[in-house]
Design an enzyme around this catalytic site. Structure first.
Site, PDB file in Angstrom:
ATOM      1  N   CYS A  33      31.759  31.569  -7.830  1.00 30.45           N
ATOM      2  CA  CYS A  33      30.644  32.081  -6.911  1.00 30.45           C
ATOM      3  C   CYS A  33      31.310  32.966  -5.396  1.00 30.45           C
ATOM      4  CB  CYS A  33      30.282  30.614  -6.395  1.00 30.45           C
ATOM      5  SG  CYS A  33      28.893  29.995  -5.029  1.00 30.45           S
ATOM      6  N   ASP A  63      19.720  33.041 -12.010  1.00 28.05           N
ATOM      7  CA  ASP A  63      20.357  32.043 -10.438  1.00 28.05           C
ATOM      8  C   ASP A  63      19.696  32.494  -9.476  1.00 28.05           C
ATOM      9  OD1 ASP A  63      21.447  32.213  -8.728  1.00 28.05           O
ATOM     10  OD2 ASP A  63      24.223  33.054  -9.531  1.00 28.05           O
ATOM     11  N   HIS A  84      22.725  29.752 -11.906  1.00 26.42           N
ATOM     12  CA  HIS A  84      24.554  30.277 -10.701  1.00 26.42           C
ATOM     13  C   HIS A  84      25.455  28.338 -11.598  1.00 26.42           C
ATOM     14  CE1 HIS A  84      26.102  31.477  -7.635  1.00 26.42           C
ATOM     15  NE2 HIS A  84      27.202  30.214  -6.982  1.00 26.42           N
TER      16      HIS A  84
END
Length: 297
Positions: A174, A231, A263
């Site tokens: 991330c 995502d 995600h």
């Protein structure tokens, strides 16, 4: 006190006036013992807990580029090494149980894995339960240059304590995925890197003057990007733009998109986890490192 602690305590103690409390208090207070508050409730049925058996693990202070102490979690195999080194860049939630577990997984594969607390000057995201507060109050205040300097310090520490400077790798998740792209552009001695669903584009700012897409064509380090087709935080148009920019260069970098994943599909402690894609991504990570000559032990 471990050998690593003995070797670093004197220099660390000289830095303590900067943070105003003891070495032990600083280290214990800066690396989460469990999962970050903002990630609760944890999906206990899928959360992985890798044994430390056969490993040397701990929390040690690094000396950041600005001489600020930076705690880091590390895990490596038992023995003298030298071991190939993997830098691990965390999500926005800091170096909590999941990131520490990733380090242990890598250590069981023969690597010296180290995850520095890259938010230490701005705050402790592991103790905050509100995601937006973490983003606005901590993450948005972290300069890219500071992060790159702290990762340089992690390399220095690892290679001074059993790591092999000639076999250096990186991965990040991330927020840390974006940092992985940036560090690959910053440090050409990396053999390879793997970025998990890190943002590749965005508006420039004083703290973040360049985005991965701006640096892609000039990369010399082969980076593998792992992204989710669903995502909602990283548009596929951005991913495709990044692919195009990479093709203009000669790094051999690549991007893999898992069509059904969203995600944070590797985050086994969260509802976003997708076992099949996470395991395939992990296999690709190990293969990517092996392809670029990591070796073991």
């Amino acid at each position: 006190m471990t050998m690593l602690e003995k070797e670093t305590s004197t220099e660390f103690d000289s830095l303590m006036p900067r943070v105003g409390f003891s070495r032990r208090g600083f280290l214990v207070g800066s690396i989460a013992a469990g999962f970050a508050l903002a990630t609760q409730p944890v999906m206990a049925q899928t959360a992985i807990d890798t044994t430390p058996d056969g490993l040397v693990t701990g929390i040690e202070p690094l000396v950041g580029a600005d001489r600020h102490p930076v705690p880091a979690y590390y895990a490596r195999p038992e023995g003298k090494g030298p071991f190939p080194v993997v830098l691990v860049a965390s999500e926005i939630f800091g170096v909590h149980h999941y990131i520490q577990d990733v380090c242990r997984r890598l250590a069981h594969q023969g690597y010296f894995a180290i995850a520095p607390d890259l938010f230490v000057r701005q705050g402790d995201p592991t103790k905050i339960s509100n995601v937006q507060q973490i983003l606005d109050g901590i993450v948005a205040k972290v300069p890219d240059a500071q992060v790159l300097g702290d990762l340089d310090a992690a390399v220095k520490f690892a290679t001074a304590h059993g790591g092999d400077a000639k076999r250096l790798y990186m991965t990040g998740f991330c927020w840390g995925g974006r940092i992985t792209w940036l560090y690959a552009a910053h440090n050409s001695t990396l053999r390879a890197a793997v970025a998990w669903y890190g943002k590749v584009d965005g508006a420039p700012s004083a703290l973040a003057p360049k985005q991965p897409v701006d640096l892609a064509a000039g990369l010399t380090v082969p980076v593998l990007g792992l992204y989710g087709g669903k995502d909602q935080g990283i548009p596929l148009d951005d991913v495709e733009e990044m692919k195009g920019a990479l093709k203009k260069g000669k790094s051999g970098s690549d991007i893999v998109v898992f069509p059904e994943a969203g995600h944070a599909f590797h985050a086994d402690y969260r509802p976003s986890y997708r076992k099949a894609e996470a395991e395939e991504g992990w296999k690709r990570l190990l293969d990517w490192y092996a392809r670029h000559g990591s070796g073991r032990g």
